[in-house]
Design a protein around this motif. Structure first.
Motif, PDB file in Angstrom:
ATOM      1  N   GLU A 141      19.959  -4.198   3.187  1.00 30.38           N
ATOM      2  CA  GLU A 141      20.560  -5.528   3.224  1.00 30.38           C
ATOM      3  C   GLU A 141      19.848  -6.476   4.178  1.00 30.38           C
ATOM      4  N   ASP A 142      19.022  -5.923   5.082  1.00 32.43           N
ATOM      5  CA  ASP A 142      18.256  -6.754   5.999  1.00 32.43           C
ATOM      6  C   ASP A 142      16.857  -7.062   5.496  1.00 32.43           C
ATOM      7  N   GLY A 143      16.565  -6.649   4.249  1.00 35.17           N
ATOM      8  CA  GLY A 143      15.258  -6.925   3.682  1.00 35.17           C
ATOM      9  C   GLY A 143      14.174  -5.973   4.121  1.00 35.17           C
ATOM     10  N   LEU A 144      14.564  -4.797   4.614  1.00 36.21           N
ATOM     11  CA  LEU A 144      13.601  -3.786   5.039  1.00 36.21           C
ATOM     12  C   LEU A 144      13.478  -2.708   3.970  1.00 36.21           C
ATOM     13  N   LYS A 145      12.273  -2.232   3.753  1.00 36.04           N
ATOM     14  CA  LYS A 145      12.086  -1.216   2.721  1.00 36.04           C
ATOM     15  C   LYS A 145      12.695   0.107   3.167  1.00 36.04           C
ATOM     16  N   ARG A 146      13.337   0.794   2.228  1.00 37.50           N
ATOM     17  CA  ARG A 146      13.932   2.089   2.524  1.00 37.50           C
ATOM     18  C   ARG A 146      13.386   3.193   1.640  1.00 37.50           C
ATOM     19  N   ALA A 147      12.793   2.843   0.490  1.00 34.51           N
ATOM     20  CA  ALA A 147      12.211   3.856  -0.394  1.00 34.51           C
ATOM     21  C   ALA A 147      11.055   3.240  -1.158  1.00 34.51           C
ATOM     22  N   SER A 148      10.058   4.063  -1.454  1.00 33.15           N
ATOM     23  CA  SER A 148       8.919   3.570  -2.211  1.00 33.15           C
ATOM     24  C   SER A 148       8.268   4.706  -2.986  1.00 33.15           C
ATOM     25  N   GLU A 149       7.510   4.317  -4.013  1.00 37.63           N
ATOM     26  CA  GLU A 149       6.716   5.250  -4.801  1.00 37.63           C
ATOM     27  C   GLU A 149       5.254   4.858  -4.687  1.00 37.63           C
ATOM     28  N   PHE A 150       4.370   5.819  -4.938  1.00 37.26           N
ATOM     29  CA  PHE A 150       2.936   5.581  -4.867  1.00 37.26           C
ATOM     30  C   PHE A 150       2.323   5.922  -6.222  1.00 37.26           C
ATOM     31  N   TRP A 151       1.559   4.956  -6.765  1.00 36.27           N
ATOM     32  CA  TRP A 151       1.035   5.085  -8.122  1.00 36.27           C
ATOM     33  C   TRP A 151      -0.484   5.052  -8.110  1.00 36.27           C
ATOM     34  N   LEU A 152      -1.057   5.887  -8.963  1.00 33.08           N
ATOM     35  CA  LEU A 152      -2.512   5.950  -9.096  1.00 33.08           C
ATOM     36  C   LEU A 152      -2.843   6.322 -10.542  1.00 33.08           C
ATOM     37  N   ASP A 153      -3.674   5.505 -11.172  1.00 30.52           N
ATOM     38  CA  ASP A 153      -4.115   5.753 -12.553  1.00 30.52           C
ATOM     39  C   ASP A 153      -2.931   5.955 -13.493  1.00 30.52           C
ATOM     40  N   GLY A 154      -1.908   5.128 -13.320  1.00 24.36           N
ATOM     41  CA  GLY A 154      -0.758   5.155 -14.215  1.00 24.36           C
ATOM     42  C   GLY A 154       0.236   6.269 -13.964  1.00 24.36           C
ATOM     43  N   ALA A 155       0.098   7.018 -12.883  1.00 31.03           N
ATOM     44  CA  ALA A 155       1.011   8.124 -12.591  1.00 31.03           C
ATOM     45  C   ALA A 155       1.595   7.975 -11.193  1.00 31.03           C
ATOM     46  N   CYS A 156       2.852   8.379 -11.037  1.00 26.07           N
ATOM     47  CA  CYS A 156       3.489   8.387  -9.722  1.00 26.07           C
ATOM     48  C   CYS A 156       3.015   9.621  -8.972  1.00 26.07           C
ATOM     49  N   VAL A 157       2.317   9.421  -7.855  1.00 27.81           N
ATOM     50  CA  VAL A 157       1.712  10.535  -7.119  1.00 27.81           C
ATOM     51  C   VAL A 157       2.347  10.753  -5.744  1.00 27.81           C
ATOM     52  N   GLY A 158       3.446  10.050  -5.470  1.00 28.58           N
ATOM     53  CA  GLY A 158       4.095  10.249  -4.187  1.00 28.58           C
ATOM     54  C   GLY A 158       5.373   9.443  -4.071  1.00 28.58           C
ATOM     55  N   ARG A 159       6.187   9.859  -3.123  1.00 29.27           N
ATOM     56  CA  ARG A 159       7.449   9.166  -2.870  1.00 29.27           C
ATOM     57  C   ARG A 159       7.728   9.252  -1.386  1.00 29.27           C
ATOM     58  N   ALA A 160       8.308   8.180  -0.827  1.00 24.20           N
ATOM     59  CA  ALA A 160       8.613   8.173   0.605  1.00 24.20           C
ATOM     60  C   ALA A 160       9.908   7.415   0.848  1.00 24.20           C
ATOM     61  N   TYR A 161      10.605   7.822   1.899  1.00 25.45           N
ATOM     62  CA  TYR A 161      11.795   7.127   2.371  1.00 25.45           C
ATOM     63  C   TYR A 161      11.517   6.691   3.806  1.00 25.45           C
ATOM     64  N   TRP A 162      12.026   5.500   4.172  1.00 26.58           N
ATOM     65  CA  TRP A 162      11.593   4.855   5.401  1.00 26.58           C
ATOM     66  C   TRP A 162      12.759   4.568   6.339  1.00 26.58           C
ATOM     67  N   ASN A 163      12.456   4.604   7.638  1.00 26.68           N
ATOM     68  CA  ASN A 163      13.408   4.187   8.658  1.00 26.68           C
ATOM     69  C   ASN A 163      13.413   2.665   8.762  1.00 26.68           C
ATOM     70  N   PRO A 164      14.457   2.097   9.376  1.00 27.22           N
ATOM     71  CA  PRO A 164      14.517   0.637   9.495  1.00 27.22           C
ATOM     72  C   PRO A 164      13.336   0.020  10.240  1.00 27.22           C
ATOM     73  N   ASP A 165      12.675   0.776  11.126  1.00 32.70           N
ATOM     74  CA  ASP A 165      11.536   0.214  11.872  1.00 32.70           C
ATOM     75  C   ASP A 165      10.224   0.325  11.105  1.00 32.70           C
ATOM     76  N   GLY A 166      10.293   0.803   9.851  1.00 31.94           N
ATOM     77  CA  GLY A 166       9.090   0.888   9.035  1.00 31.94           C
ATOM     78  C   GLY A 166       8.355   2.205   9.133  1.00 31.94           C
ATOM     79  N   THR A 167       8.812   3.131   9.983  1.00 30.76           N
ATOM     80  CA  THR A 167       8.189   4.448  10.074  1.00 30.76           C
ATOM     81  C   THR A 167       8.753   5.354   8.981  1.00 30.76           C
ATOM     82  N   PRO A 168       7.975   6.347   8.534  1.00 35.56           N
ATOM     83  CA  PRO A 168       8.461   7.216   7.458  1.00 35.56           C
ATOM     84  C   PRO A 168       9.540   8.173   7.928  1.00 35.56           C
ATOM     85  N   ASN A 169      10.458   8.468   7.034  1.00 31.57           N
ATOM     86  CA  ASN A 169      11.491   9.466   7.263  1.00 31.57           C
ATOM     87  C   ASN A 169      11.159  10.755   6.520  1.00 31.57           C
ATOM     88  N   VAL A 170      10.834  10.627   5.231  1.00 28.68           N
ATOM     89  CA  VAL A 170      10.407  11.755   4.397  1.00 28.68           C
ATOM     90  C   VAL A 170       9.301  11.257   3.480  1.00 28.68           C
TER      91      VAL A 170
END
Length: 243
Positions: free
Chosen positions: A34-63
């Protein structure tokens, strides 16, 4: 307007595992808070999802974990306090290899082996004391899952699993006393009466027997955990001597 985040990076000291996400993969944010900070993302390469991450509010990775054909591959990393915490190795979507847990200062606390999804996920506190144990067989919870007190003599929760289902007895204690309504009895996820459970356990070897003395929270530490802790410490000493 979305707030700017710190550049993507995977914390850790030299020699520690990293998630198997190619550096040139494109990050696509899939969840904002709700504060406009990213909390989850995917990583794509050559049309395929090659990774996933969840983020802390300060922008550091959680998983963070790499993916191939939708299945985890390489190390799935859990981070804590801007540092490295736990690395679980995967091959073809199953745990395979040595899981490693590190302390906040980078000290290796414990290594646990897995083979084709079978092994026990032991979780320690910062002092190397057992806090949780989660057994797996072929990638599914199977066996006694327990949560330990710091005294290393008692547990406050335990549940028996089989092939990914609650299948056995579950107990929970507060202040060393069994909580009201426990133990509870399950057969293939369905809660049943004690009488029905005792009858089923006579012919089903996957159901652990009920013993009144087990309603006490006292448990011996797993011998396998103690063995792995000794092995981890001896290897750490050997590395320091050879450094």
């Amino acid at each position: 307007m979305k707030k700017k985040q710190a550049p993507r990076r995977w914390p850790g000291r030299p020699g520690q595992p990293r998630p198997s996400i190619p550096a040139r993969a494109e990050e696509r944010i899939t969840q904002w808070d709700e504060d406009g900070l990213k909390r989850a993302s995917e990583f794509w390469l050559d049309g395929a999802c090659v990774g996933r991450a969840y983020w802390n509010p300060d922008g550091t990775p959680n998983v963070a974990t790499g993916l191939r054909d939708g299945a985890p591959v390489g190390y799935q990393i859990e981070y804590h306090d801007h540092g490295f915490l736990y690395a679980e190795p995967f091959v073809d979507g199953l745990h395979q290899g040595w899981a490693k847990q590190y302390g906040r200062r980078g000290r290796l606390l414990l290594m646990s082996p897995f083979k084709r999804g079978t092994g026990t996920d032991y979780w320690c506190d910062e002092k190397g004391r057992l806090a949780e144990e989660h057994p797996l067989v072929a990638g599914k919870p199977s066996g006694w899952e327990r949560w330990w007190w710091e005294d290393q003599q008692t547990v406050y929760s335990e549940t028996h699993w089989h092939a990914g289902e609650w299948h056995g007895i579950t107990r929970h204690w507060t202040g060393g006393k069994l909580d009201r309504g426990y133990p509870k009895f399950f057969i293939h996820q369905e809660q049943v009466s004690k009488r029905a459970y005792l009858a089923a356990a006579r012919t089903d070897p996957t159901l652990p027997p009920y013993r009144p003395e087990d309603d006490s929270p006292e448990r011996p530490l797993p011998e396998r955990f103690l063995e792995l802790r000794r092995l981890t410490r001896s290897r750490a000493i050997a590395r320091r001597r050879n450094a």
